[in-house]
Design an enzyme around this catalytic site. Structure first.
Site, short mmCIF file in Angstrom:
data_model
loop_
_atom_site.label_atom_id
_atom_site.label_comp_id
_atom_site.label_asym_id
_atom_site.label_seq_id
_atom_site.Cartn_x
_atom_site.Cartn_y
_atom_site.Cartn_z
CB SER A 1 -66.04 33.69 33.03
OG SER A 1 -66.86 32.66 33.55
CG ASP B 1 -63.83 29.69 28.65
OD1 ASP B 1 -63.36 30.11 29.72
OD2 ASP B 1 -64.98 29.23 28.54
CG HIS C 1 -67.64 33.45 29.02
ND1 HIS C 1 -67.58 33.08 27.70
CD2 HIS C 1 -67.48 32.32 29.74
CE1 HIS C 1 -67.39 31.77 27.62
NE2 HIS C 1 -67.34 31.28 28.86
CG MET D 1 -71.37 24.61 33.45
SD MET D 1 -70.05 24.30 34.64
CE MET D 1 -68.92 25.63 34.24
CG MET E 1 -63.51 24.64 26.06
SD MET E 1 -64.06 26.08 26.99
CE MET E 1 -63.51 25.67 28.65
CG HIS F 1 -68.93 28.23 27.22
ND1 HIS F 1 -67.81 28.08 28.02
CD2 HIS F 1 -68.97 27.14 26.41
CE1 HIS F 1 -67.21 26.94 27.71
NE2 HIS F 1 -67.89 26.34 26.75
CG MET G 1 -69.41 24.11 29.00
SD MET G 1 -68.46 24.81 30.35
CE MET G 1 -69.32 26.36 30.52
CG ASP H 1 -68.76 29.67 31.88
OD1 ASP H 1 -68.47 29.31 30.72
OD2 ASP H 1 -68.04 30.42 32.56
C1 DX5 Z 1 -64.94 26.65 32.52
C2 DX5 Z 1 -65.64 27.85 31.97
C3 DX5 Z 1 -64.86 29.10 32.01
C4 DX5 Z 1 -64.43 29.54 33.39
C5 DX5 Z 1 -63.05 30.07 33.25
O1 DX5 Z 1 -65.62 25.50 32.15
O2 DX5 Z 1 -66.02 27.64 30.63
O3 DX5 Z 1 -65.53 30.15 31.34
O4 DX5 Z 1 -65.22 30.52 33.95
O5 DX5 Z 1 -62.56 30.34 34.50
P1 DX5 Z 1 -61.04 30.76 34.71
O6 DX5 Z 1 -60.81 32.02 33.94
O7 DX5 Z 1 -60.95 30.94 36.18
O8 DX5 Z 1 -60.18 29.63 34.21
ZN ZN Z 2 -66.81 29.38 29.54
#
Ligand code: DX5
Ligand code: ZN
Length: 221
Positions: free
Chosen positions: A5, A170, A28, A32, A132, A61, A63, A30
């Site tokens: 990620s 994740d 990956h 947001m 998650m 991903h 969010m 993210d």
């Molecule tokens: C959190 C993200 C993850 C995040 C995971 O909301 O969706 O993808 O990057 O990070 P680690 O592996 O550090 O928990």
């Molecule tokens: Zn993620």
């Protein structure tokens, strides 16, 4: 599959950071929006630039609120897999249909305390289930073990042939927690801080993969 990620990467040096995880199965990403989660990261323009800089399939991903409106453009742009949250929409099947029609795999994600039972019926409309294992929003949190029950339940349906999808996890995945996730039947492991927090991210990706292979071999003995 291991999916580093880039949330834990240096956002000012993203192209270098992507090169640093050469050999990863998925990258990956993210997204947001500061509404669905209390954090803001990156969006479509950055994804478009990432697509130009790497051949690693992008695993976006989302969010975000209103995925019906915002998810399909990531598929149109060329993301390999586009995952949105079950909690963010009234009609996940319609969103999945639009993502697939735009040329990407469609993923459904559930937060740690969202049960999977209400969604089992619609999972055949998806290519990926993203379980998650931390509250979405931030990297570097601790793994929540009880979510593995959801991975196990869906794994059983995949193994019995009732479903065909990638089970992805994740949050909080590292050399200590990946074994339990592998035993639960997870196919794809997202790792942010565990990969980018090390001096050699590519070697860490390989070490995580080795750990999964060892766990699977031990289970089949
Ligand atoms: C959190 C993200 C993850 C995040 C995971 O909301 O969706 O993808 O990057 O990070 P680690 O592996 O550090 O928990
Ligand atoms: Zn993620």
């Amino acid at each position: 599959m291991i999916a580093p990620s880039i949330l834990s990467a240096d956002f000012a040096r993203l192209a270098d950071e992507v090169r640093a995880v050469e050999g990863a199965d998925w990258l990956h990403v993210d997204v947001m929006d500061n509404h669905f989660v209390p954090n803001l990261t990156l969006g479509l323009p950055v994804v478009q630039s990432l697509l130009k800089t790497t051949d690693i399939p992008l695993d976006c991903h989302l969010m975000i609120e209103d995925p019906a409106r915002w998810a399909p453009p990531y598929a149109e742009a060329g993301a390999y897999n586009v995952t949105f949250h079950a909690e963010a929409t009234e009609d996940p099947v319609a969103v999945a249909r639009d993502i697939r029609a735009a040329g990407a795999k469609a993923g459904l994600s559930v937060k740690p305390n969202t049960p999977i039972e209400p969604y089992l019926e619609i999972l055949r409309n998806f290519d990926t289930l993203l379980v998650m294992s931390v509250e979405p929003g931030f990297g570097g949190q601790s793994f929540i073990p009880h979510v593995l029950d959801k991975a196990r339940a869906v794994r059983r349906l995949v193994d019995s042939g009732e479903l065909r999808l990638v089970v992805e996890i994740d949050g909080g995945i590292n050399m200590d927690t990946i074994e339990a996730a592998a035993e639960a039947g997870v196919d794809c492991f997202v790792a942010g801080s565990a990969v980018y927090g090390t001096d050699d991210p590519a070697a860490t990706v390989e070490a995580l993969r080795e750990k999964v292979i060892e766990t699977e071999q031990a289970a089949s003995r």
